[in-house]
Design an enzyme around this catalytic site. Structure first.
Site, PDB file in Angstrom:
ATOM      1  N   ASN A 172       0.859  -1.191   0.000  1.00  0.00           N
ATOM      2  CA  ASN A 172       0.000   0.000   0.000  1.00  0.00           C
ATOM      3  C   ASN A 172       0.896   1.242   0.000  1.00  0.00           C
ATOM      4  O   ASN A 172       1.395   1.652   1.042  1.00  0.00           O
ATOM      5  CB  ASN A 172      -0.901  -0.026   1.246  1.00  0.00           C
ATOM      6  N   TRP A 173       1.079   1.805  -1.175  1.00  0.00           N
ATOM      7  CA  TRP A 173       1.985   2.954  -1.304  1.00  0.00           C
ATOM      8  C   TRP A 173       1.377   4.258  -0.811  1.00  0.00           C
ATOM      9  O   TRP A 173       2.071   5.276  -0.729  1.00  0.00           O
ATOM     10  CB  TRP A 173       2.393   3.123  -2.773  1.00  0.00           C
ATOM     11  N   LYS A 174       0.072   4.245  -0.568  1.00  0.00           N
ATOM     12  CA  LYS A 174      -0.626   5.484  -0.138  1.00  0.00           C
ATOM     13  C   LYS A 174      -0.375   6.597  -1.163  1.00  0.00           C
ATOM     14  O   LYS A 174      -0.355   6.318  -2.358  1.00  0.00           O
ATOM     15  CB  LYS A 174      -0.219   5.859   1.279  1.00  0.00           C
ATOM     16  N   HIS A 196      -9.586   1.113   4.592  1.00  0.00           N
ATOM     17  CA  HIS A 196      -8.329   1.428   5.268  1.00  0.00           C
ATOM     18  C   HIS A 196      -8.613   2.497   6.319  1.00  0.00           C
ATOM     19  O   HIS A 196      -9.445   3.382   6.113  1.00  0.00           O
ATOM     20  CB  HIS A 196      -7.291   1.932   4.257  1.00  0.00           C
ATOM     21  N   GLU A 219      -7.150   5.091   7.175  1.00  0.00           N
ATOM     22  CA  GLU A 219      -7.001   6.488   6.738  1.00  0.00           C
ATOM     23  C   GLU A 219      -8.249   6.947   5.991  1.00  0.00           C
ATOM     24  O   GLU A 219      -8.662   8.095   6.095  1.00  0.00           O
ATOM     25  CB  GLU A 219      -5.732   6.628   5.878  1.00  0.00           C
ATOM     26  N   GLU A 225      -5.525  -4.670  10.649  1.00  0.00           N
ATOM     27  CA  GLU A 225      -4.585  -3.558  10.754  1.00  0.00           C
ATOM     28  C   GLU A 225      -4.948  -2.704  11.970  1.00  0.00           C
ATOM     29  O   GLU A 225      -5.746  -1.766  11.850  1.00  0.00           O
ATOM     30  CB  GLU A 225      -4.661  -2.676   9.506  1.00  0.00           C
ATOM     31  N   GLY A 251       2.031   2.772  10.712  1.00  0.00           N
ATOM     32  CA  GLY A 251       3.012   3.851  10.609  1.00  0.00           C
ATOM     33  C   GLY A 251       3.630   4.273  11.940  1.00  0.00           C
ATOM     34  O   GLY A 251       4.316   5.290  12.011  1.00  0.00           O
ATOM     35  N   SER A 263       3.030  -1.532  10.598  1.00  0.00           N
ATOM     36  CA  SER A 263       4.454  -1.492  10.955  1.00  0.00           C
ATOM     37  C   SER A 263       5.180  -2.815  10.702  1.00  0.00           C
ATOM     38  O   SER A 263       6.071  -3.196  11.468  1.00  0.00           O
ATOM     39  CB  SER A 263       4.645  -1.042  12.409  1.00  0.00           C
ATOM     40  N   GLY A 307       2.773  -0.946   4.305  1.00  0.00           N
ATOM     41  CA  GLY A 307       2.824   0.454   3.884  1.00  0.00           C
ATOM     42  C   GLY A 307       4.258   0.909   3.704  1.00  0.00           C
ATOM     43  O   GLY A 307       4.910   0.629   2.690  1.00  0.00           O
TER      44      GLY A 307
END
Ligand code: PGA
Length: 229
Positions: free
Chosen positions: A8-10, A87, A89, A155, A161, A193, A211
């Protein structure tokens, strides 16, 4: 079965050159790797590298007056096979609730793609003992009317992160809980993480949603190396 790694590159990297650099030397024979880049890189990465591509989001209507959105059908036509949904976010910043997430999952399945449903509790929910209720609600409402297996990623939000991954014991407990609270034989991933030091802590998971570490090709390769030894 090969482990499944969802990168997941965001909202990274800034350029197509950067995206190619990150993804052009992955050991694709060892693991099933699905790169989820920003939308704008999907088509080119698919064409240039012919790698497995997922999307980080989608919209459930096929086309029409939905400013700023990209439909699941459009993603399918670009060669996307997987879509991340729910997700944290998106839940937190973009206020997506379980009802929205459920609609997205149904549209992904309708197009014949694979949804990756993210579930997880916040630090406050964890500390106040609400983890199981939160996860149960996310599964129940997110999967209402869904009648086939999907991918579920646990998650914990406090782990994303933060550099602090979930302990092996708790992750195992959650895995059992997810199996108990879902009907189909879903693949279950861990995310939050993940790095080359902790990736061996989750032996019964089918793979990982990664991520930060997936943006670093050396670290990402190391993770793949370790889990496929
Ligand atoms: P992280 O992100 O690996 O950087 O913690 C995981 C995710 O947000 O999917």
């Amino acid at each position: 079965m090969k482990p499944l790694l969802i990168a997941n590159w965001k909202m990274n990297p800034l350029s197509l050159e950067g995206a190619i650099k990150i993804s052009n030397n992955l050991p694709r024979d060892k693991a099933e790797i699905i790169i989820c880049p920003p939308f704008i890189f999907i088509e080119k990465l698919k064409k240039i590298l012919d790698i497995g591509i997922g999307a980080q989001n989608c919209f459930w209507e096929e086309a029409g007056a939905f400013t700023g959105e990209i439909s699941t059908l459009m993603l399918k036509l670009m060669g996307v096979t997987h879509v991340i949904v729910g997700h944290s976010e998106r839940r937190e910043i973009f206020k997506e609730n379980n009802l929205i997430i459920n609609k997205k999952i149904k549209s992904i399945l309708k197009e014949g793609l694979t949804p990756i449903l993210c579930i997880g509790e916040t630090k406050i929910e964890k500390e106040s003992g609400e983890t199981w209720d939160v996860l149960k609600k996310q599964l129940k409402e997110g999967l209402t009317g869904v009648n086939r297996d999907i991918i579920i990623a646990y998650e914990p939000i406090w782990a994303i992160g933060s550099g602090i991954a979930c302990s092996s014991d708790v992750a195992e407990e959650v895995m059992v809980f997810i199996k108990k609270n879902t009907f189909f034989d879903n693949k279950i991933l861990y995310g939050g993480s993940v790095n080359s030091n902790n990736v061996t802590d989750y032996p019964s998971f089918s793979g990982f949603l990664i991520g930060g570490a997936s943006l670093n090709p050396v670290e990402f390769n190391k993770i793949i190396e370790i889990i496929t030894q």
